[in-house]
Design an enzyme around this catalytic site. Structure first.
Site, PDB file in Angstrom:
ATOM      1  N   GLY A  43       0.649  -1.127  -0.097  1.00  0.00           N
ATOM      2  CA  GLY A  43      -0.098  -0.090  -0.009  1.00  0.00           C
ATOM      3  C   GLY A  43       0.727   1.337   0.081  1.00  0.00           C
ATOM      4  N   GLN A  48       3.398   9.883   1.383  1.00  0.00           N
ATOM      5  CA  GLN A  48       4.511   9.230   1.416  1.00  0.00           C
ATOM      6  C   GLN A  48       5.340   9.402  -0.031  1.00  0.00           C
ATOM      7  OE1 GLN A  48       2.582   5.182   2.092  1.00  0.00           O
ATOM      8  NE2 GLN A  48       4.488   4.840   3.003  1.00  0.00           N
ATOM      9  N   LEU A 107       6.922   1.935   3.821  1.00  0.00           N
ATOM     10  CA  LEU A 107       8.037   2.241   2.758  1.00  0.00           C
ATOM     11  C   LEU A 107       8.630   3.656   3.341  1.00  0.00           C
ATOM     12  CD1 LEU A 107       6.022   1.752  -0.495  1.00  0.00           C
ATOM     13  CD2 LEU A 107       8.077   0.422   0.227  1.00  0.00           C
ATOM     14  N   HIS A 152      -1.865   7.382   7.413  1.00  0.00           N
ATOM     15  CA  HIS A 152      -0.721   8.249   6.541  1.00  0.00           C
ATOM     16  C   HIS A 152      -1.757   9.664   6.349  1.00  0.00           C
ATOM     17  CE1 HIS A 152       2.941   6.494   6.336  1.00  0.00           C
ATOM     18  NE2 HIS A 152       2.440   5.295   5.754  1.00  0.00           N
TER      19      HIS A 152
HETATM   20 ZN    ZN Z   1       3.383   3.242   5.678  1.00  0.00          ZN
END
Ligand code: ZN
Length: 189
Positions: A43, A48, A107, A152
């Protein structure tokens, strides 16, 4: 488009809702999908990659594979097979009282993993690429992923959902790795 890593301040910001699903939004979603796949992520949320919008992508193909290894195949046989979810303005509309603990990574915190407790199942409402409202109820790894990615969008990382002690240990280790990376970059430059 590059994955921003902790402690990049963009990861702590609350992302803004998408007003118009235009060509630019569709292109961002497609690029996010590629970044997720290249990074072996299941995901990815727009903050991000430094984009302040409520967009997430989920690699359901990998999730189905991981789940079918862990479960009876009957368990997922009736699941509708969406390979990549692209969710615009996703919102959790229901959380199960039952909670589960799963090992998570991110990530944006490469190399760091920790057990995180979350609702076992959640329902999520979102707009798809055509602007149509979708409602899905998710369980297991997909539910974990949906909750992690929507966090997030609210500037919350998985390390914000673990005990202070565990966070301190994880970040100490993470910072050491991170310093190593930075020194490496300086040498290369
Ligand atoms: Zn994450």
């Amino acid at each position: 488009m590059k994955v921003r890593i902790y402690p990049d301040p963009v990861l702590k910001k609350k992302a803004l809702p998408v007003a118009d699903i235009d060509q630019e939004i569709l292109s961002v979603l497609e690029q996010m999908k590629n970044v997720m796949i290249q990074g072996d992520g299941i995901g990815l949320a727009a903050p991000q990659v430094g984009i302040d919008k409520r967009l997430i992508v989920i690699n359901n193909e990998v999730i189905i594979k991981v789940m079918s290894d862990a479960l009876d195949s009957d368990d997922i046989a009736d699941k509708q097979e969406v390979f990549v979810y692209k969710m615009i303005n996703p919102e959790i509309t229901w959380r199960s009282e039952e909670r589960s603990i799963g090992n998570e990574g991110c990530l944006s915190l490469p190399g760091s993993y920790c057990d995180v407790e979350r609702a076992s199942s959640v329902s999520v409402r979102f707009l798809d690429e055509r602007g149509e409202t979708q409602n899905i109820t998710t369980t297991k790894l997909l539910a974990v992923c949906v909750q992690h990615e929507i966090d997030h969008l609210d500037g919350i990382l998985f390390i914000d959902r673990i005990s202070n002690l565990k966070r301190r240990l994880l970040l100490d280790k993470y910072k050491k790795q991170n310093n190593g990376l930075r020194q490496g970059v300086v040498k290369l430059l």
